[in-house]
Design a protein around this motif. Structure first.
Motif, PDB file in Angstrom:
ATOM      1  N   LEU A  26       0.786  -1.144  -0.013  1.00 50.16           N
ATOM      2  CA  LEU A  26      -0.425   0.175  -0.597  1.00 50.16           C
ATOM      3  C   LEU A  26       1.247   1.420  -0.159  1.00 50.16           C
ATOM      4  CD1 LEU A  26      -2.545  -0.628   3.300  1.00 50.16           C
ATOM      5  CD2 LEU A  26      -3.540  -0.800   0.339  1.00 50.16           C
ATOM      6  N   ARG A  59      -7.100  -5.570   0.811  1.00 50.08           N
ATOM      7  CA  ARG A  59      -8.001  -5.164  -0.240  1.00 50.08           C
ATOM      8  C   ARG A  59      -8.727  -4.179   0.140  1.00 50.08           C
ATOM      9  NH1 ARG A  59      -7.577 -11.744  -0.426  1.00 50.08           N
ATOM     10  NH2 ARG A  59      -5.988 -11.921  -1.351  1.00 50.08           N
ATOM     11  N   ALA A  62      -6.496  -0.879   0.094  1.00 51.79           N
ATOM     12  CA  ALA A  62      -5.997   0.061  -1.729  1.00 51.79           C
ATOM     13  C   ALA A  62      -7.776  -0.254  -2.713  1.00 51.79           C
ATOM     14  CB  ALA A  62      -6.158  -1.419  -2.174  1.00 51.79           C
ATOM     15  N   GLU A  66      -9.644   3.532  -4.948  1.00 53.90           N
ATOM     16  CA  GLU A  66      -9.319   3.604  -6.415  1.00 53.90           C
ATOM     17  C   GLU A  66     -10.420   4.174  -7.046  1.00 53.90           C
ATOM     18  OE1 GLU A  66     -12.681  -0.046  -8.810  1.00 53.90           O
ATOM     19  OE2 GLU A  66      -9.904  -0.747  -7.958  1.00 53.90           O
TER      20      GLU A  66
END
Length: 77
Positions: A26, A59, A62, A66
């Motif tokens: 990250l 996840r 992240a 987006e």
């Protein structure tokens, strides 16, 4: 396979903010990861009183950052 339903033991590993920063998974420093987890901005675990992250947390973090292309935006009807 364990009875908890996990098929991959890697999904059960707890990573420290320092491990995530060192791996470059990250774009955040260990300090930022810890601060945002403490502020409940980032999903995390607090097993044993320490802030750690599972792969699913990494996840999710992240995905939180987006940005979708403008062409994918819904247009009002």
């Amino acid at each position: 396979m364990c009875e908890c339903g996990a098929t991959d033991h890697g999904e059960l590993v707890h990573y420290t903010p320092e491990q995530i920063e060192a791996a470059g998974w990250l774009p955040f420093s260990a300090r930022t990861l810890r601060d945002k987890a403490s502020a409940r901005v980032f999903p995390h675990s607090k097993a044993g009183g320490r802030i750690t992250f599972l792969l699913r947390h990494i996840r999710e973090i992240a995905a939180m950052h987006e940005v979708r292309p403008a062409s994918e935006r819904r247009r009002p009807v």
